[in-house]
Structure formats: structure tokens, C-alpha cells
Design a protein around this motif. Structure first.
Motif, PDB file in Angstrom:
ATOM      1  N   GLY A  29      29.538   1.189  32.042  1.00  0.00           N
ATOM      2  CA  GLY A  29      29.311   1.677  33.397  1.00  0.00           C
ATOM      3  C   GLY A  29      28.833   3.113  33.431  1.00  0.00           C
ATOM      4  O   GLY A  29      27.987   3.488  34.249  1.00  0.00           O
ATOM      5  N   ILE A  30      29.365   3.948  32.528  1.00  0.00           N
ATOM      6  CA  ILE A  30      28.962   5.355  32.473  1.00  0.00           C
ATOM      7  C   ILE A  30      27.483   5.487  32.136  1.00  0.00           C
ATOM      8  O   ILE A  30      26.738   6.257  32.750  1.00  0.00           O
ATOM      9  CB  ILE A  30      29.818   6.125  31.443  1.00  0.00           C
ATOM     10  N   LYS A  31      27.040   4.719  31.145  1.00  0.00           N
ATOM     11  CA  LYS A  31      25.658   4.847  30.674  1.00  0.00           C
ATOM     12  C   LYS A  31      24.646   4.138  31.551  1.00  0.00           C
ATOM     13  O   LYS A  31      23.486   4.524  31.597  1.00  0.00           O
ATOM     14  CB  LYS A  31      25.553   4.310  29.238  1.00  0.00           C
ATOM     15  N   THR A  32      25.070   3.085  32.239  1.00  0.00           N
ATOM     16  CA  THR A  32      24.129   2.331  33.068  1.00  0.00           C
ATOM     17  C   THR A  32      24.187   2.736  34.536  1.00  0.00           C
ATOM     18  O   THR A  32      23.413   2.230  35.348  1.00  0.00           O
ATOM     19  CB  THR A  32      24.425   0.817  32.972  1.00  0.00           C
ATOM     20  N   SER A  33      25.112   3.644  34.874  1.00  0.00           N
ATOM     21  CA  SER A  33      25.293   4.111  36.256  1.00  0.00           C
ATOM     22  C   SER A  33      25.686   2.982  37.209  1.00  0.00           C
ATOM     23  O   SER A  33      25.434   3.044  38.406  1.00  0.00           O
ATOM     24  CB  SER A  33      24.002   4.789  36.773  1.00  0.00           C
ATOM     25  N   LEU A  34      26.282   1.925  36.650  1.00  0.00           N
ATOM     26  CA  LEU A  34      26.763   0.829  37.480  1.00  0.00           C
ATOM     27  C   LEU A  34      28.248   1.028  37.773  1.00  0.00           C
ATOM     28  O   LEU A  34      28.937   1.757  37.075  1.00  0.00           O
ATOM     29  CB  LEU A  34      26.547  -0.508  36.774  1.00  0.00           C
ATOM     30  N   SER A  35      28.719   0.357  38.794  1.00  0.00           N
ATOM     31  CA  SER A  35      30.100   0.564  39.242  1.00  0.00           C
ATOM     32  C   SER A  35      31.061  -0.423  38.600  1.00  0.00           C
ATOM     33  O   SER A  35      31.934  -0.987  39.266  1.00  0.00           O
ATOM     34  CB  SER A  35      30.157   0.456  40.765  1.00  0.00           C
ATOM     35  N   SER A  36      30.925  -0.633  37.295  1.00  0.00           N
ATOM     36  CA  SER A  36      31.816  -1.556  36.594  1.00  0.00           C
ATOM     37  C   SER A  36      33.226  -1.000  36.486  1.00  0.00           C
ATOM     38  O   SER A  36      34.149  -1.721  36.110  1.00  0.00           O
ATOM     39  CB  SER A  36      31.265  -1.875  35.198  1.00  0.00           C
ATOM     40  N   TYR A  37      33.416   0.298  36.830  1.00  0.00           N
ATOM     41  CA  TYR A  37      34.756   0.874  36.795  1.00  0.00           C
ATOM     42  C   TYR A  37      35.690   0.173  37.785  1.00  0.00           C
ATOM     43  O   TYR A  37      36.916   0.196  37.627  1.00  0.00           O
ATOM     44  CB  TYR A  37      34.711   2.376  37.096  1.00  0.00           C
ATOM     45  N   ILE A  38      35.117  -0.478  38.797  1.00  0.00           N
ATOM     46  CA  ILE A  38      35.938  -1.219  39.756  1.00  0.00           C
ATOM     47  C   ILE A  38      36.574  -2.424  39.063  1.00  0.00           C
ATOM     48  O   ILE A  38      37.769  -2.701  39.218  1.00  0.00           O
ATOM     49  CB  ILE A  38      35.098  -1.666  40.965  1.00  0.00           C
ATOM     50  N   LEU A  39      35.773  -3.131  38.268  1.00  0.00           N
ATOM     51  CA  LEU A  39      36.304  -4.235  37.474  1.00  0.00           C
ATOM     52  C   LEU A  39      37.297  -3.726  36.433  1.00  0.00           C
ATOM     53  O   LEU A  39      38.300  -4.398  36.145  1.00  0.00           O
ATOM     54  CB  LEU A  39      35.161  -4.998  36.801  1.00  0.00           C
ATOM     55  N   VAL A  40      37.037  -2.546  35.899  1.00  0.00           N
ATOM     56  CA  VAL A  40      37.972  -1.925  34.947  1.00  0.00           C
ATOM     57  C   VAL A  40      39.341  -1.748  35.602  1.00  0.00           C
ATOM     58  O   VAL A  40      40.381  -2.059  35.010  1.00  0.00           O
ATOM     59  CB  VAL A  40      37.421  -0.569  34.450  1.00  0.00           C
ATOM     60  N   GLY A  41      39.344  -1.254  36.832  1.00  0.00           N
ATOM     61  CA  GLY A  41      40.601  -1.076  37.563  1.00  0.00           C
ATOM     62  C   GLY A  41      41.330  -2.394  37.767  1.00  0.00           C
ATOM     63  O   GLY A  41      42.544  -2.490  37.558  1.00  0.00           O
TER      64      GLY A  41
END
Length: 332
Positions: free
Chosen positions: A172-184
Motif C-alpha cells: 500500500g505504501i509503494k502503490t499509494s493504495l488504501s490497503s491499510y484499511i484491509l490491514v486494520g
């Protein structure tokens, strides 16, 4: 970002807390309806609930829809929705065993969809026709393979969830996508999934995570970056991939399932606890993630090769021998 992350964690954890009576009522703590013969006595006695992936998938979707006006979140939402049909199929498979051809068909369709919405394959289409078709077929098979590999590795408390938290955060950091939501949402799930696990993610979660991982890395800014993101998943992917030729060389049907021949399974059979095995894989993934985020390509390659060497050491000197695992499996 922090509020969305916290919301996803709480929503996922709370869903699993509230859903457990309903999951038991629908028999998700028992063997699949037409699958009893595939389970040994120990598995039948295991009352751990499956299909917990429903919680982190639905929690992520809720937070994404609330924030869908955000460009980065909307981009990840598109990938998420493309992977959702595979999650529905996995949910059915968790309850009632679905034939392999049907599962494989849906995995191929999902893989093709992820390729179509990705910007990277456009660089291949401009090449020679034969080369471009060959590369696209290779990518299609690779994505389908990764989906299955992640599914194969979901056999130990906290293993896949713990590793995917790190992998998706890095991606998510490198692609600027909001995958951090799935991480949570995965963090909320991991609380229930860590050893001793009360809930498993099931096929609904593992196949979905494999697909979402592929969809995320395919939105990298280059093929080199995409490959490096795949390397972060070396502990998971290498174990799953290398098990296939070994089974073939030992005369085992490579499409047989379930089996207990992966390195993580044989380490557990050698006496290592679920927590210890999962921690080794998670730490390995974390080291690769650090090399990817703050190091350079050579550092990442070196650590990946070092972890492969460490895996061979564990296989030879710690885990029970491959042939012995086959012998014990045949006696069950």
C-alpha cells in the motif's frame, strides 16, 4: 488514515465476537457437508470456527464505501470489488465442498479481471504479438498460482494473517493504495486467529487475500517494483511453491488436498508450536519488508536468498523428513 485503520480493526474484531454463535449454528465448527472422508479424527475433533474471513472482508468494504470519494480509496475499492466474487465462492466452499474445476475457473476469471484493470499489462501489449500473448498467459497462470499458494499456507494459527498484514501494508505504501484499511481489518481478525486460534479465515479469506495481493502489486509503477513486492512474500510463496515438485518427485499426486507436507506443517510435527512457526514466517516477512521500504533491490534480493537458505536448513535439520511425513500421512 488512523481513524479508518482503527475503525477497520474494531469493526472486524466486533463482528467476529458477535458472529460466533451464528457460525456455530450453521456448522462452521464441523467438517464440510460432503467432505467428512477428507478429515482425520483430530480435525473432526477440532471445534475451531472457519469462514472468519467474512469479518475482515466486510469490515474493509464498509470503511471503503464510507470513504469512496477519496481517489486512492476508490482505486483500491475497484480492486476489492473485482476480488469479491472469489470470496463468495470461498464462503460456499467453506460450507459445502466445491469441485476443483469450478474453483479454478473462478480463479482464472478473477486473475484475468485483475490483469485487465491493471496499468502494467499495457506495456506488454506493445511488444511482439507472440511474446505479448505468452507473457500475458504466464501472468494469468502466476496470479492463479499465487491465489492457490496463499490458500495452501492457511493451515496454522496466525500464519497467513500475520504475514499478509506486513505484505499489504508495504504494498500500500509503494502503490499509494488504501490497503491499510484491509490491514486494520486483518489485525482485528488476528486477535481471534492467533494461537490458540478460536477462528480460522477459511477459503473465503485465504483465496481473497491471494487475489487482493496480486491486484495490489499489479498497480505498481513498474514491473521491477511488482517483482520486489512479490519477494516480500517469499516465506509464504516459496514454501507453497517448492512443495509441489517435491510431492511429484515422491510420487504424490500434486493436486491432492489436504496434506501435511509443507515446511510449516512439518516444523509443527517436529514439535514447534503454532506460535513459534508463525512467528518465524512473520519475522522473515518483516525483514523483507524493511529491506524493500528502506533498503535497495540488492539488499532485498540478498535477504530473500538468505531466508531461502534458512528454509533449507529448517527443512533438513529441524522439520520431520519429507518422506516420513508422507509415510505418516498415508497411515492416517
Amino acid at each position: 488514515m488512523f481513524i479508518n485503520l482503527l475503525t477497520a480493526i474494531l469493526c472486524s474484531w466486533l463482528q467476529l465476537y458477535l458472529m460466533q454463535p451464528l457460525m456455530k449454528k450453521h456448522g462452521l465448527n464441523k467438517p464440510k457437508l460432503n467432505d467428512e472422508k477428507r478429515f482425520n479424527k483430530l480435525t473432526i475433533q477440532n471445534k475451531t470456527l472457519r469462514s472468519g474471513g467474512i469479518a475482515f472482508i466486510s469490515s474493509t468494504l464498509i470503511v471503503l464505501l464510507i470513504n469512496k470519494t477519496n481517489v486512492n480509496i476508490n482505486s483500491f475499492l475497484i480492486i476489492f470489488l473485482c476480488c469479491l466474487p472469489l470470496a463468495f465462492l470461498g464462503l460456499i466452499d467453506d460450507y459445502y465442498h466445491i469441485p476443483k474445476p469450478i474453483r479454478f475457473y473462478f480463479q482464472l476469471i478473477t486473475s484475468l479481471t485483475l490483469l485487465i484493470i491493471s496499468p502494467l499489462p499495457k506495456t506488454i501489449i506493445s511488444l511482439n504479438f507472440i511474446i505479448s500473448i505468452s507473457l500475458l498467459i504466464f501472468l494469468l497462470i502466476s496470479i492463479t498460482g499465487i491465489i492457490n499458494f496463499i490458500n495452501f499456507m492457511d493451515g496454522m494459527d496466525g500464519l497467513v494473517a500475520g504475514c499478509m498484514i506486513i505484505i499489504l501494508f508495504s504494498a500500500g505504501i509503494k502503490t499509494s493504495l488504501s490497503s491499510y484499511i484491509l490491514v486494520g481489518a486483518l489485525i482485528g481478525f488476528l486477535i481471534w486467529n492467533w494461537n490458540p486460534a478460536k477462528i480460522f479465515m477459511g477459503d473465503v479469506g485465504s483465496t481473497f487475500l491471494g487475489a487482493i495481493f496480486c491486484g495490489t502489486i499489479l498497480h505498481s509503477n513498474s514491473w521491477n517494483n511488482c517483482f520486489e513486492l512479490v519477494l516480500i512474500a517469499t516465506p509464504l510463496l516459496a514454501d507453497a511453491f517448492l512443495c509441489i515438485p517435491r510431492r511429484y518427485l515422491h510420487g504424490e499426486p500434486i493436486f491432492r488436498e489436504p496434506h501435511k507436507l509443507h515446511l510449516y506443517q512439518r516444523l509443527n510435527q517436529a514439535g514447534w508450536s503454532h506460535a513459534k512457526v508463525s512467528s518465524i514466517y512473520i519475522v522473515g516477512t518483516f525483514c523483507l519488508s524493511l529491506a524493500y521500504l528502506i533498503g535497495n533491490s540488492y539488499t532485498l534480493y540478498f535477504i530473500a536468498l538468505s531466508e531461502l537458505a534458512f528454509g533449507f536448513y529448517l527443512d533438513k535439520y529441524i522439520a520431520i523428513p519429507f518422506a516420513k511425513a508422507i509415510s505418516e500421512q498415508s497411515q492416517e
